[in-house]
Motif scaffolding. Structure first.
Motif, PDB file in Angstrom:
ATOM      1  N   TYR A   1       0.806  -1.216   0.000  1.00  0.00           N
ATOM      2  CA  TYR A   1       0.000   0.000   0.000  1.00  0.00           C
ATOM      3  C   TYR A   1       0.840   1.266   0.000  1.00  0.00           C
ATOM      4  CZ  TYR A   1      -0.221   0.012   5.258  1.00  0.00           C
ATOM      5  OH  TYR A   1       0.034   0.022   6.598  1.00  0.00           O
ATOM      6  N   HIS A   2       2.075   1.202   0.475  1.00  0.00           N
ATOM      7  CA  HIS A   2       2.969   2.361   0.355  1.00  0.00           C
ATOM      8  C   HIS A   2       3.355   2.578  -1.104  1.00  0.00           C
ATOM      9  CE1 HIS A   2       5.968   5.333   1.401  1.00  0.00           C
ATOM     10  NE2 HIS A   2       6.858   4.643   0.698  1.00  0.00           N
ATOM     11  N   TRP A   3       3.650   1.522  -1.841  1.00  0.00           N
ATOM     12  CA  TRP A   3       3.966   1.628  -3.267  1.00  0.00           C
ATOM     13  C   TRP A   3       2.781   2.213  -4.030  1.00  0.00           C
ATOM     14  CZ3 TRP A   3       2.096  -0.050  -7.918  1.00  0.00           C
ATOM     15  CH2 TRP A   3       2.940   0.071  -9.011  1.00  0.00           C
ATOM     16  N   LEU A   4       1.587   1.727  -3.706  1.00  0.00           N
ATOM     17  CA  LEU A   4       0.385   2.263  -4.354  1.00  0.00           C
ATOM     18  C   LEU A   4       0.217   3.752  -4.053  1.00  0.00           C
ATOM     19  CD1 LEU A   4      -2.067  -0.686  -3.663  1.00  0.00           C
ATOM     20  CD2 LEU A   4      -1.239   0.043  -5.906  1.00  0.00           C
ATOM     21  N   TRP A   5       0.502   4.154  -2.813  1.00  0.00           N
ATOM     22  CA  TRP A   5       0.374   5.554  -2.428  1.00  0.00           C
ATOM     23  C   TRP A   5       1.348   6.426  -3.228  1.00  0.00           C
ATOM     24  CZ3 TRP A   5      -3.069   7.995   0.658  1.00  0.00           C
ATOM     25  CH2 TRP A   5      -2.788   9.306   1.028  1.00  0.00           C
ATOM     26  N   ILE A   6       2.592   5.996  -3.344  1.00  0.00           N
ATOM     27  CA  ILE A   6       3.606   6.747  -4.077  1.00  0.00           C
ATOM     28  C   ILE A   6       3.231   6.892  -5.555  1.00  0.00           C
ATOM     29  CG2 ILE A   6       5.994   6.656  -4.918  1.00  0.00           C
ATOM     30  CD1 ILE A   6       6.764   5.485  -2.234  1.00  0.00           C
ATOM     31  N   HIS A   7       2.622   5.853  -6.108  1.00  0.00           N
ATOM     32  CA  HIS A   7       2.260   5.861  -7.531  1.00  0.00           C
ATOM     33  C   HIS A   7       0.830   6.364  -7.768  1.00  0.00           C
ATOM     34  CE1 HIS A   7       5.862   3.387  -7.514  1.00  0.00           C
ATOM     35  NE2 HIS A   7       6.036   3.863  -8.746  1.00  0.00           N
ATOM     36  N   HIS A   8       0.294   7.098  -6.801  1.00  0.00           N
ATOM     37  CA  HIS A   8      -0.980   7.816  -6.906  1.00  0.00           C
ATOM     38  C   HIS A   8      -2.210   6.927  -7.081  1.00  0.00           C
ATOM     39  CE1 HIS A   8       1.242  11.518  -6.886  1.00  0.00           C
ATOM     40  NE2 HIS A   8       2.034  11.020  -7.812  1.00  0.00           N
ATOM     41  N   PHE A   9      -2.153   5.709  -6.550  1.00  0.00           N
ATOM     42  CA  PHE A   9      -3.336   4.858  -6.438  1.00  0.00           C
ATOM     43  C   PHE A   9      -3.848   4.996  -5.004  1.00  0.00           C
ATOM     44  CE2 PHE A   9      -0.871   2.858  -9.839  1.00  0.00           C
ATOM     45  CZ  PHE A   9      -1.841   2.784 -10.834  1.00  0.00           C
ATOM     46  N   ARG A  10      -4.214   6.191  -4.633  1.00  0.00           N
ATOM     47  CA  ARG A  10      -4.492   6.539  -3.248  1.00  0.00           C
ATOM     48  C   ARG A  10      -5.705   5.798  -2.683  1.00  0.00           C
ATOM     49  NH1 ARG A  10      -1.531  11.805  -2.710  1.00  0.00           N
ATOM     50  NH2 ARG A  10       0.472  11.015  -3.408  1.00  0.00           N
ATOM     51  N   PHE A  11      -6.767   5.669  -3.473  1.00  0.00           N
ATOM     52  CA  PHE A  11      -7.966   5.000  -2.961  1.00  0.00           C
ATOM     53  C   PHE A  11      -7.677   3.536  -2.639  1.00  0.00           C
ATOM     54  CE2 PHE A  11     -11.904   2.578  -3.572  1.00  0.00           C
ATOM     55  CZ  PHE A  11     -12.683   3.182  -2.605  1.00  0.00           C
ATOM     56  N   LEU A  12      -7.035   2.824  -3.561  1.00  0.00           N
ATOM     57  CA  LEU A  12      -6.695   1.414  -3.337  1.00  0.00           C
ATOM     58  C   LEU A  12      -5.728   1.268  -2.163  1.00  0.00           C
ATOM     59  CD1 LEU A  12      -7.049  -1.482  -4.257  1.00  0.00           C
ATOM     60  CD2 LEU A  12      -5.232  -1.099  -5.932  1.00  0.00           C
ATOM     61  N   SER A  13      -4.788   2.186  -2.075  1.00  0.00           N
ATOM     62  CA  SER A  13      -3.834   2.178  -0.958  1.00  0.00           C
ATOM     63  C   SER A  13      -4.554   2.332   0.378  1.00  0.00           C
ATOM     64  CB  SER A  13      -2.831   3.309  -1.146  1.00  0.00           C
ATOM     65  OG  SER A  13      -1.993   3.431  -0.032  1.00  0.00           O
ATOM     66  N   LYS A  14      -5.485   3.278   0.451  1.00  0.00           N
ATOM     67  CA  LYS A  14      -6.239   3.485   1.690  1.00  0.00           C
ATOM     68  C   LYS A  14      -7.097   2.280   2.049  1.00  0.00           C
ATOM     69  CE  LYS A  14      -5.901   7.635   3.557  1.00  0.00           C
ATOM     70  NZ  LYS A  14      -5.695   7.870   4.960  1.00  0.00           N
ATOM     71  N   MET A  15      -7.670   1.627   1.044  1.00  0.00           N
ATOM     72  CA  MET A  15      -8.499   0.450   1.304  1.00  0.00           C
ATOM     73  C   MET A  15      -7.667  -0.685   1.911  1.00  0.00           C
ATOM     74  SD  MET A  15     -11.454   1.458   0.721  1.00  0.00           S
ATOM     75  CE  MET A  15     -12.277  -0.071   1.037  1.00  0.00           C
ATOM     76  N   ILE A  16      -6.503  -0.953   1.341  1.00  0.00           N
ATOM     77  CA  ILE A  16      -5.627  -2.004   1.877  1.00  0.00           C
ATOM     78  C   ILE A  16      -5.143  -1.623   3.278  1.00  0.00           C
ATOM     79  CG2 ILE A  16      -3.473  -3.285   1.539  1.00  0.00           C
ATOM     80  CD1 ILE A  16      -3.933  -2.903  -1.488  1.00  0.00           C
ATOM     81  N   TYR A  17      -4.831  -0.340   3.478  1.00  0.00           N
ATOM     82  CA  TYR A  17      -4.404   0.146   4.782  1.00  0.00           C
ATOM     83  C   TYR A  17      -5.501  -0.071   5.831  1.00  0.00           C
ATOM     84  CZ  TYR A  17      -3.979   3.745   8.393  1.00  0.00           C
ATOM     85  OH  TYR A  17      -3.954   4.417   9.597  1.00  0.00           O
ATOM     86  N   ILE A  18      -6.732   0.266   5.491  1.00  0.00           N
ATOM     87  CA  ILE A  18      -7.844   0.109   6.433  1.00  0.00           C
ATOM     88  C   ILE A  18      -8.089  -1.361   6.751  1.00  0.00           C
ATOM     89  CG2 ILE A  18     -10.347   0.387   6.671  1.00  0.00           C
ATOM     90  CD1 ILE A  18      -9.986   3.067   5.117  1.00  0.00           C
ATOM     91  N   ILE A  19      -8.040  -2.212   5.754  1.00  0.00           N
ATOM     92  CA  ILE A  19      -8.219  -3.655   5.974  1.00  0.00           C
ATOM     93  C   ILE A  19      -7.110  -4.197   6.871  1.00  0.00           C
ATOM     94  CG2 ILE A  19      -8.190  -5.918   4.849  1.00  0.00           C
ATOM     95  CD1 ILE A  19      -9.634  -4.500   2.465  1.00  0.00           C
ATOM     96  N   THR A  20      -5.860  -3.784   6.606  1.00  0.00           N
ATOM     97  CA  THR A  20      -4.730  -4.214   7.439  1.00  0.00           C
ATOM     98  C   THR A  20      -4.899  -3.727   8.869  1.00  0.00           C
ATOM     99  OG1 THR A  20      -3.276  -4.128   5.516  1.00  0.00           O
ATOM    100  CG2 THR A  20      -2.222  -4.147   7.667  1.00  0.00           C
ATOM    101  N   ARG A  21      -5.361  -2.509   9.016  1.00  0.00           N
ATOM    102  CA  ARG A  21      -5.556  -1.950  10.360  1.00  0.00           C
ATOM    103  C   ARG A  21      -6.638  -2.701  11.129  1.00  0.00           C
ATOM    104  NH1 ARG A  21      -6.789   4.360  11.738  1.00  0.00           N
ATOM    105  NH2 ARG A  21      -6.610   4.123  13.969  1.00  0.00           N
ATOM    106  N   ILE A  22      -7.711  -3.085  10.441  1.00  0.00           N
ATOM    107  CA  ILE A  22      -8.800  -3.808  11.102  1.00  0.00           C
ATOM    108  C   ILE A  22      -8.386  -5.241  11.432  1.00  0.00           C
ATOM    109  CG2 ILE A  22     -11.105  -4.778  10.738  1.00  0.00           C
ATOM    110  CD1 ILE A  22     -11.726  -2.203   9.109  1.00  0.00           C
ATOM    111  N   VAL A  23      -7.801  -5.939  10.475  1.00  0.00           N
ATOM    112  CA  VAL A  23      -7.470  -7.354  10.657  1.00  0.00           C
ATOM    113  C   VAL A  23      -6.335  -7.552  11.650  1.00  0.00           C
ATOM    114  CG1 VAL A  23      -6.590  -9.420   9.490  1.00  0.00           C
ATOM    115  CG2 VAL A  23      -8.354  -8.029   8.393  1.00  0.00           C
TER     116      VAL A  23
END
Length: 64
Positions: free
Chosen positions: A18-40
């Motif tokens: 999700y950090h790679w996605l964030w750097i490459h401007h896939f911000r929505f997908l990055s945030k979704m993976i981040y939120i799932i990781t945070r919950i799980v």
């Protein structure tokens, strides 16, 4: 004990994705993976954080 270290490595691998996605401007997908990781895994590593190669999570609260 082995299960905890496996979960720590999964969290770090997911962070790298999700950090790679964030750097490459896939911000929505990055945030979704981040939120799932945070919950799980109950581990809060924001996608904007810069980590080095030899990262170790010493006190992994919530990773059991």
């Amino acid at each position: 004990m082995k299960n905890v270290s496996k979960k720590k490595s999964i969290v770090i691998k997911l962070y790298r994705i999700y950090h790679w996605l964030w750097i490459h401007h896939f911000r929505f997908l990055s945030k979704m993976i981040y939120i799932i990781t945070r919950i799980v895994f109950n581990c809060n590593i924001p996608p904007t954080v810069m980590m080095g190669d030899n990262v170790s999570i010493g006190h992994a609260t919530g990773i059991t």
